[in-house]
Design a protein around this motif. Structure first.
Motif, PDB file in Angstrom:
ATOM      1  N   PRO A 167       0.857  -1.193   0.000  1.00 34.04           N
ATOM      2  CA  PRO A 167       0.000   0.000   0.000  1.00 34.04           C
ATOM      3  C   PRO A 167       0.891   1.239   0.000  1.00 34.04           C
ATOM      4  O   PRO A 167       1.888   1.279   0.721  1.00 34.04           O
ATOM      5  CB  PRO A 167      -0.777  -0.095   1.315  1.00 34.04           C
ATOM      6  CG  PRO A 167      -0.413  -1.396   1.938  1.00 34.04           C
ATOM      7  CD  PRO A 167       0.805  -1.926   1.263  1.00 34.04           C
ATOM      8  N   ASN A 168       0.574   2.221  -0.815  1.00 31.04           N
ATOM      9  CA  ASN A 168       1.440   3.400  -0.828  1.00 31.04           C
ATOM     10  C   ASN A 168       0.735   4.585  -1.462  1.00 31.04           C
ATOM     11  O   ASN A 168      -0.249   4.428  -2.193  1.00 31.04           O
ATOM     12  CB  ASN A 168       2.725   3.107  -1.613  1.00 31.04           C
ATOM     13  CG  ASN A 168       2.482   3.016  -3.108  1.00 31.04           C
ATOM     14  OD1 ASN A 168       2.556   4.015  -3.810  1.00 31.04           O
ATOM     15  ND2 ASN A 168       2.160   1.819  -3.594  1.00 31.04           N
ATOM     16  N   ASN A 169       1.240   5.757  -1.198  1.00 33.03           N
ATOM     17  CA  ASN A 169       0.786   6.935  -1.925  1.00 33.03           C
ATOM     18  C   ASN A 169       1.991   7.676  -2.507  1.00 33.03           C
ATOM     19  O   ASN A 169       1.996   8.888  -2.624  1.00 33.03           O
ATOM     20  CB  ASN A 169      -0.056   7.865  -1.032  1.00 33.03           C
ATOM     21  CG  ASN A 169       0.791   8.544   0.031  1.00 33.03           C
ATOM     22  OD1 ASN A 169       1.906   8.132   0.309  1.00 33.03           O
ATOM     23  ND2 ASN A 169       0.257   9.610   0.626  1.00 33.03           N
ATOM     24  N   VAL A 170       3.021   6.906  -2.829  1.00 32.52           N
ATOM     25  CA  VAL A 170       4.223   7.539  -3.376  1.00 32.52           C
ATOM     26  C   VAL A 170       4.424   7.127  -4.832  1.00 32.52           C
ATOM     27  O   VAL A 170       5.519   7.234  -5.360  1.00 32.52           O
ATOM     28  CB  VAL A 170       5.480   7.184  -2.540  1.00 32.52           C
ATOM     29  CG1 VAL A 170       5.358   7.736  -1.149  1.00 32.52           C
ATOM     30  CG2 VAL A 170       5.712   5.669  -2.507  1.00 32.52           C
ATOM     31  N   ASN A 171       3.354   6.648  -5.437  1.00 28.76           N
ATOM     32  CA  ASN A 171       3.406   6.332  -6.861  1.00 28.76           C
ATOM     33  C   ASN A 171       4.440   5.247  -7.180  1.00 28.76           C
ATOM     34  O   ASN A 171       5.176   5.339  -8.158  1.00 28.76           O
ATOM     35  CB  ASN A 171       3.741   7.608  -7.643  1.00 28.76           C
ATOM     36  CG  ASN A 171       3.029   7.610  -8.983  1.00 28.76           C
ATOM     37  OD1 ASN A 171       2.305   6.650  -9.288  1.00 28.76           O
ATOM     38  ND2 ASN A 171       3.235   8.659  -9.762  1.00 28.76           N
ATOM     39  N   LEU A 172       4.433   4.245  -6.340  1.00 36.00           N
ATOM     40  CA  LEU A 172       5.410   3.159  -6.491  1.00 36.00           C
ATOM     41  C   LEU A 172       5.343   2.504  -7.877  1.00 36.00           C
ATOM     42  O   LEU A 172       6.371   2.179  -8.473  1.00 36.00           O
ATOM     43  CB  LEU A 172       5.176   2.117  -5.380  1.00 36.00           C
ATOM     44  CG  LEU A 172       5.978   0.826  -5.440  1.00 36.00           C
ATOM     45  CD1 LEU A 172       7.470   1.093  -5.418  1.00 36.00           C
ATOM     46  CD2 LEU A 172       5.608  -0.075  -4.253  1.00 36.00           C
TER      47      LEU A 172
ATOM     48  N   PHE B 265       3.879   5.775   3.124  1.00 35.56           N
ATOM     49  CA  PHE B 265       2.984   6.924   3.029  1.00 35.56           C
ATOM     50  C   PHE B 265       3.657   8.234   3.384  1.00 35.56           C
ATOM     51  O   PHE B 265       4.463   8.308   4.307  1.00 35.56           O
ATOM     52  CB  PHE B 265       1.776   6.721   3.964  1.00 35.56           C
ATOM     53  CG  PHE B 265       0.940   5.542   3.561  1.00 35.56           C
ATOM     54  CD1 PHE B 265       0.086   5.630   2.470  1.00 35.56           C
ATOM     55  CD2 PHE B 265       1.039   4.348   4.243  1.00 35.56           C
ATOM     56  CE1 PHE B 265      -0.659   4.536   2.081  1.00 35.56           C
ATOM     57  CE2 PHE B 265       0.290   3.253   3.854  1.00 35.56           C
ATOM     58  CZ  PHE B 265      -0.556   3.338   2.776  1.00 35.56           C
ATOM     59  N   LEU B 266       3.282   9.230   2.617  1.00 37.68           N
ATOM     60  CA  LEU B 266       3.616  10.608   2.988  1.00 37.68           C
ATOM     61  C   LEU B 266       2.321  11.274   3.412  1.00 37.68           C
ATOM     62  O   LEU B 266       1.284  11.047   2.785  1.00 37.68           O
ATOM     63  CB  LEU B 266       4.158  11.380   1.774  1.00 37.68           C
ATOM     64  CG  LEU B 266       5.376  10.853   1.043  1.00 37.68           C
ATOM     65  CD1 LEU B 266       5.722  11.794  -0.103  1.00 37.68           C
ATOM     66  CD2 LEU B 266       6.535  10.781   2.005  1.00 37.68           C
ATOM     67  N   ALA B 267       2.415  12.132   4.422  1.00 41.16           N
ATOM     68  CA  ALA B 267       1.251  12.952   4.745  1.00 41.16           C
ATOM     69  C   ALA B 267       1.023  13.903   3.573  1.00 41.16           C
ATOM     70  O   ALA B 267       1.918  14.147   2.766  1.00 41.16           O
ATOM     71  CB  ALA B 267       1.501  13.733   6.024  1.00 41.16           C
TER      72      ALA B 267
ATOM     73  N   PRO C 177      -8.579  10.491   5.426  1.00 41.28           N
ATOM     74  CA  PRO C 177      -9.092  10.305   6.790  1.00 41.28           C
ATOM     75  C   PRO C 177      -9.620   8.882   6.934  1.00 41.28           C
ATOM     76  O   PRO C 177     -10.366   8.401   6.101  1.00 41.28           O
ATOM     77  CB  PRO C 177     -10.233  11.339   6.869  1.00 41.28           C
ATOM     78  CG  PRO C 177      -9.899  12.371   5.833  1.00 41.28           C
ATOM     79  CD  PRO C 177      -9.146  11.653   4.751  1.00 41.28           C
ATOM     80  N   GLY C 178      -9.188   8.204   7.960  1.00 45.83           N
ATOM     81  CA  GLY C 178      -9.627   6.830   8.173  1.00 45.83           C
ATOM     82  C   GLY C 178      -8.792   5.811   7.418  1.00 45.83           C
ATOM     83  O   GLY C 178      -8.772   4.641   7.769  1.00 45.83           O
ATOM     84  N   GLY C 179      -8.073   6.262   6.409  1.00 50.39           N
ATOM     85  CA  GLY C 179      -7.298   5.330   5.600  1.00 50.39           C
ATOM     86  C   GLY C 179      -6.121   4.755   6.360  1.00 50.39           C
ATOM     87  O   GLY C 179      -5.606   3.692   6.018  1.00 50.39           O
ATOM     88  N   TRP C 180      -5.705   5.455   7.406  1.00 44.11           N
ATOM     89  CA  TRP C 180      -4.547   4.937   8.137  1.00 44.11           C
ATOM     90  C   TRP C 180      -4.970   3.800   9.066  1.00 44.11           C
ATOM     91  O   TRP C 180      -4.134   3.101   9.612  1.00 44.11           O
ATOM     92  CB  TRP C 180      -3.880   6.072   8.929  1.00 44.11           C
ATOM     93  CG  TRP C 180      -4.666   6.487  10.150  1.00 44.11           C
ATOM     94  CD1 TRP C 180      -5.747   7.298  10.179  1.00 44.11           C
ATOM     95  CD2 TRP C 180      -4.424   6.075  11.490  1.00 44.11           C
ATOM     96  NE1 TRP C 180      -6.208   7.425  11.447  1.00 44.11           N
ATOM     97  CE2 TRP C 180      -5.402   6.690  12.289  1.00 44.11           C
ATOM     98  CE3 TRP C 180      -3.464   5.250  12.091  1.00 44.11           C
ATOM     99  CZ2 TRP C 180      -5.468   6.493  13.672  1.00 44.11           C
ATOM    100  CZ3 TRP C 180      -3.519   5.062  13.478  1.00 44.11           C
ATOM    101  CH2 TRP C 180      -4.524   5.690  14.237  1.00 44.11           C
ATOM    102  N   ALA C 181      -6.282   3.596   9.191  1.00 47.30           N
ATOM    103  CA  ALA C 181      -6.752   2.599  10.151  1.00 47.30           C
ATOM    104  C   ALA C 181      -7.743   1.641   9.503  1.00 47.30           C
ATOM    105  O   ALA C 181      -8.945   1.715   9.741  1.00 47.30           O
ATOM    106  CB  ALA C 181      -7.382   3.302  11.352  1.00 47.30           C
ATOM    107  N   HIS C 182      -7.230   0.794   8.675  1.00 47.95           N
ATOM    108  CA  HIS C 182      -8.067  -0.246   8.080  1.00 47.95           C
ATOM    109  C   HIS C 182      -7.939  -1.502   8.946  1.00 47.95           C
ATOM    110  O   HIS C 182      -6.858  -2.070   9.075  1.00 47.95           O
ATOM    111  CB  HIS C 182      -7.573  -0.518   6.651  1.00 47.95           C
ATOM    112  CG  HIS C 182      -8.241  -1.690   6.018  1.00 47.95           C
ATOM    113  ND1 HIS C 182      -9.489  -1.608   5.440  1.00 47.95           N
ATOM    114  CD2 HIS C 182      -7.831  -2.981   5.888  1.00 47.95           C
ATOM    115  CE1 HIS C 182      -9.827  -2.803   4.975  1.00 47.95           C
ATOM    116  NE2 HIS C 182      -8.837  -3.660   5.238  1.00 47.95           N
TER     117      HIS C 182
END
Ligand SMILES: [Fe+2]
Ligand SMILES: [Fe+2]
Lengths: 467, 556
Positions: free
Chosen positions: A6-11, A74-76, A55-60
């Motif tokens: 899982p990532n938001n850094v465009n892996l 993840f980056l904020a 919001p909420g995505g950090w806690a699945h």
């Protein structure tokens, strides 16, 4: 295999990062198996996983086995400010890449921070065997998994911004081992095992809180990827500290109950208040040293370069002066037989500012614990030792001080240490209390039950299902 | 022994006198432990025992005081412990070998002091290399922790470097990235000239502040071996044992304290006097000849540290260090030798005859080092051959090291100067040449023509004709000529003289040794002077300070 990260850094569009992770991830998996929790590998655990920064995505929440935990990167989200706001480069654009001139400093900051993350997992790996309840066992694994994810976060920075040298450093983060005779962890405090659950709760209260303050000061960094990475880590750190704070609180509550009822805690497998105080002394004073010397040229360099700010540097409520070239930090030290005022130029005192903010928060935590004691009305209180007590590093390390911060002789300090820090008998007593309780809803005799469940489940939920 | 009066301040502008002599009982920063053929030289610097106030010697960082002790230990090992064939140089502190020269000391030091400190430090390192090469005392650096800057330079002076592999300890030369100066006390030169590290890797290494650790340090040839922490002590002990050489002399001599008395403007030793005229900025260095030339005992070492040539050169060496450190403003040094030339040549003959005995050999090597120290002393040196003087053989060598030699030509008081075979090879300069050979670089046959085997003596006119002396004024001109030569010299720019003399003294080939001093004197000192290092916004000035350095970007 990288798709599952899982990532938001465009892996998926980053060949550089993919290449680095293809090599590193198998080594990480091996480390997680070898040095993560000892046992419990087949069990199903109710864990929270960060899957996005929404919001909420950090806690699945989901039930997973430890080897299958999905570690994400993840980056904020972007910061409100686009310009550097402290140090010598105020007003320039935030850096999205490592400036060559600060490569060595950034590398050092990231490696030092990164080294503590897997270290704490290693220090805690035996604790599952003596968990006082399933909800605590779950919390332990949650902390472990998130510390391991923090390692990923730091490795992401090394992989993305430091070339082959960064890749080599990332591998070494997996090769150093807590307490290893050949290749120990960098900071000494991360080389001793966390031997029991009271130590675990103290560690998460005090030492993870150092982590919070270090991360918070890095979250001010002019190097934007570092700021945003650490900012996201802070969310998880808050949970670790809460685990510790509530854990110690529940131990105190149980002890107070027993004392109130006229029962000697030690006689029924619980922990006397005096021993709790000693653990507080041990872990808080060891953590003070982690902040480094109050007068530090490295700290000055980090601030001047805009790499590491003070706690909440960006919030103008705390500091009006973000250049910090004028004025001094003042501290009282006992020197040559009398108290003197020591002035440290502000920039060199950055560690001291951070430590002061940390100490404030620790005092508030101890205050909350004392509220628990008040409820039982047993006329006892707990205290946080002075910043000057038992220091090995910094301006208070030359002259010994007692727990109230008053100067004493070296011999007197040795006696104080004997009296104020846990001795082998204390450790043995706590160890005898450590019997595992794995039945849902039940807790060991030395700790009060939690006030509620987590992740939307009741307190008696089977947070860990053994196989 | 005369008690030394040492506390009296006499040191020109630099404040308190720096004490140049020590012994193991007085060490504050080192421990010397000899166990049969293996010695352990353990660096354990006392933070609060710096030579000057104003800095703390953290992390085994060093100042001149630390180095004076090291130099003493290196010399003592050779004379007092000839049985030692391996010297393990290590640190007494956990996780740190040595952080290099103390930055805060360097920053507060005057420029002349800084230069003299670097020079002395490198002389000590060369003495370690010479001990390995000439005396069979093999230096093994056991880097049990972080090793940076001058710490790594110190390791480079050892024959072999072992580094602990704990995934953290690195070797580094961070001077350029952190301080804006060079690892110029031999660091850069030894990396490429001695260890033959590839130049591009050396370029990376010298700009990589965090240094290189573990296997990579070995691959780059920065170290010879790495060992895990748990096997560290065993590996070092094993390697030391492997290196032990049998057949060493078993009994050394005690180097007794020098017979040294200090007054405001002079230091008297048993065979040497250094006296200064501060107003004229001149000094007179008088060497006195031997009283006897008695044959050596069957076991020459029994002659001990009072044996004339050893005592003389230990005193001369100390006088040179004193001159450099405690008499900064003295510009011209006149060199005199007073005594019986026959006895000098008789001692010379003893030295030559017994040169293969370990003790006599060590004496010759100590002479060699002292003479190199004279070559490297940045003062104008004029040797004066006067009536009653005894410059002959080994004792002529200091005169050959001088910038000029004046010999009086007085028919009423015949004066002579003598040479011996020792002048042709026993005391090579840093460039590997005998001073005589270098004197006649144009024609090597001129040395052969001197027939050194006969220990020839030269009258003033003969000496002039042979090219041994610069001038031979007669007794009527002598006083004026000398006075004017000295006064004129003292009036010239001290910096220009330092540079000029260094250029002229080292004609001939380059060696690692001459390169190091040449670069130390030129590059290192130039950079130390530049605003980019020591200006208000210079990197050295601002190291550890709140503000960041600003550079003048123009390359020169
Ligand atoms: Fe963490
Ligand atoms: Fe944490």
């Amino acid at each position: 295999m990288l798709e599952a990260i899982p990532n938001n850094v465009n892996l998926s569009d980053d060949p550089k990062l993919q290449r680095a992770l293809l090599r590193w991830q198998p080594q990480f998996k091996e480390w997680w198996l070898d040095m993560g929790p000892d046992g419990f590998q087949k069990d199903e655990i109710y864990l929270r996983t960060a899957v996005s920064v929404e919001p909420g995505g950090w806690a699945h929440w989901d039930t997973v086995k430890l080897p299958d935990y999905r570690f994400g990167i993840f980056l904020a989200g972007p910061r409100k400010l686009e310009e550097i706001y402290f140090g010598d480069n105020i007003g320039r654009k935030l850096w999205t890449q490592v400036p060559g001139e600060f490569r060595k400093e950034l590398r050092r900051l990231i490696v030092t921070q990164g080294d503590t993350e897997p270290a704490s997992v290693e220090q805690q790996r035996q604790l599952g065997k003596t968990a006082p309840s399933l909800i605590d066992l779950r919390a332990l694994f949650q902390v472990n998994a998130e510390e391991a994810r923090h390692l990923w976060a730091m490795v992401y920075l090394l992989h993305s911004h430091f070339g082959s040298d960064g890749r080599a450093e990332a591998e070494e983060l997996l090769q150093r081992r807590s307490g290893h005779p050949d290749h120990p962890r960098i900071l000494q405090a991360f080389n001793k095992p966390i031997r029991d659950w009271l130590a675990f709760f103290c560690f998460t209260t005090f030492t993870d809180r150092d982590g919070k303050f270090q991360l918070a000061s890095l979250a001010e960094s002019s190097f934007d990827p570092l700021a945003r990475t650490t900012n996201f880590m802070l969310t998880e750190e808050a949970f670790h500290m809460a685990t510790g704070e509530k854990g110690v609180g529940r131990v105190i509550e149980r002890t107070a109950q027993l004392m109130r009822a006229g029962t000697d805690p030690a006689a029924v497998g619980a922990i006397p208040l005096g021993v709790i105080q000693k653990y507080i002394n041990e872990w808080s004073s060891a953590t003070f040293d982690l902040f480094g010397a109050e007068d530090s040229s490295n700290a000055a360099t980090f601030f001047a370069a805009g790499l590491k700010g003070r706690f909440q540097e960006g919030s103008d409520k705390r500091y009006a002066d973000h250049v910090a070239l004028e004025g001094a930090y003042e501290a009282e030290v006992y020197e040559g037989g009398h108290w003197t005022r020591k002035e440290i130029p502000k920039r060199r005192a950055m560690n001291a500012y951070l430590l002061d903010a940390y100490e404030d928060e620790c005092r508030r935590v101890v205050g909350k614990w004392n509220k628990v004691l008040e409820r039982y009305d047993i006329g006892e209180t707990l205290t946080l030792p002075s910043l000057r007590f038992n220091r090995k590093v910094g301006i208070y390390s030359d002259q010994p001080y007692d727990a109230h911060g008053q100067p004493i002789t070296r011999a007197a300090l040795d006696a104080e240490i004997e009296r104020l820090l846990p001795n082998p008998d204390d450790y043995a007593l706590v160890e005898r209390c450590m019997v595992p309780v794995y039945a849902p809803g039940k807790v060991a005799n030395w700790i009060a039950p939690p006030d509620k469940g987590v992740g939307g489940k009741p307190a008696d939920f089977a947070y860990v299902r053994f196989h | 022994m005369t008690s030394a009066i040492l506390a009296q301040p006499a040191a020109g502008q630099s404040g308190a006198v720096i004490e140049t002599q020590t012994h193991p009982g007085q060490y504050r920063h080192w421990k010397l432990r000899c166990e049969g053929p293996v010695a352990h030289l353990i660096m354990d610097v006392r933070e609060d025992a710096g030579l000057h106030p104003g800095y703390e010697l953290r992390l085994n960082s060093y100042d001149l005081g630390v180095d004076i002790e090291l130099a003493d230990a290196v010399t003592r090992l050779r004379f007092e412990h000839p049985e030692v064939s391996v010297v393990v140089l290590t640190s007494g502190k956990d996780n740190v070998f040595c952080a290099g020269a103390n930055i805060f000391m360097l920053r507060q030091a005057s420029h002349p002091f800084k230069v003299n400190f670097c020079k002395y430090t490198n002389e000590t390192r060369l003495a370690m290399e010479e001990a390995t090469r000439e005396s069979g005392q093999y230096y093994l650096a056991a880097l049990n922790g972080v090793c940076s800057g001058g710490g790594y330079e110190l390791a480079l002076a050892c024959q072999e470097i072992h580094l602990i592999d704990d995934r953290s300890s690195a070797v580094s030369l961070p001077e350029a990235p952190y301080l804006g100066v060079l690892p110029g006390t031999g660091g850069l030169t030894r990396v490429v000239d001695k260890r033959h590290v590839r130049r591009d890797l050396a370029d990376v290494f010298a700009t990589l502040a965090e240094g290189v650790k573990g296997q990579r340090a070995k691959e780059w040839k920065l170290v010879d071996a790495v060992h895990p922490k748990s096997q560290w002590s065993a590996a070092i002990a094993r390697r030391a044992q492997e290196l032990v050489k049998p057949g060493r002399p078993q009994r050394g001599i005690a180097l007794e304290p020098l017979d040294k008395r200090r007054e405001a403007d002079r230091i008297d030793y048993s065979h040497v006097t250094l006296s200064v005229d501060r107003a004229a900025r001149t000094a007179r260095l008088e060497l006195r000849g031997p009283h006897t030339a008695a044959p050596l005992p069957a076991e020459p070492a029994q002659a001990g540290s009072r044996w004339y040539p050893l005592a003389l050169f230990r005193e001369l060496d100390d006088a040179l260090v004193e001159l450099r450190l405690n008499f900064e403003t003295i510009g011209v040094l006149t060199l005199h030798a007073q005594g019986d030339l026959d006895k000098v040549l008789a001692v010379d003959e003893l030295l030559a005859r017994h040169r293969h005995d370990w003790f006599v050999r060590e004496v010759l090597l100590l002479m060699r080092r002292t003479l190199k120290r004279l070559d490297l002393t940045a003062r104008s040196v004029f040797a004066l051959v006067e009536p009653g003087s005894c410059f002959g053989g080994f004792l002529c060598e200091p005169a050959l090291a001088a910038d000029r030699i004046y010999m009086i030509d007085d028919p009423h008081q015949p004066t002579a100067l003598a040479l011996s075979p020792l002048n042709n090879g026993s005391f090579p300069m840093g460039n590997g040449l005998a001073r005589l050979a270098q004197r006649f670089l144009d024609d090597p046959a001129r040395v052969a023509a001197l027939q050194l085997d006969t220990r020839p003596r030269f009258s003033p006119q003969e000496a002039l004709a042979a090219g041994l002396v610069t001038a031979a004024p007669d007794s009527l001109d002598w006083d004026d000529e000398l006075r004017i030569a000295v006064e004129e010299r003292a009036s010239l720019s001290p910096d220009a003289l330092t540079g000029m003399e260094a250029n002229l003294r080292f004609a001939g080939p380059e060696t690692m040794e001459t390169k190091i001093f040449g670069r130390l004197s030129a590059w290192q000192n130039w950079i130390f002077q530049r605003p980019n290092a020591t200006g208000e916004r210079g990197a050295l000035s601002l190291y550890g300070e709140p503000a960041s350095p600003e550079f003048d970007p123009r390359r020169t």
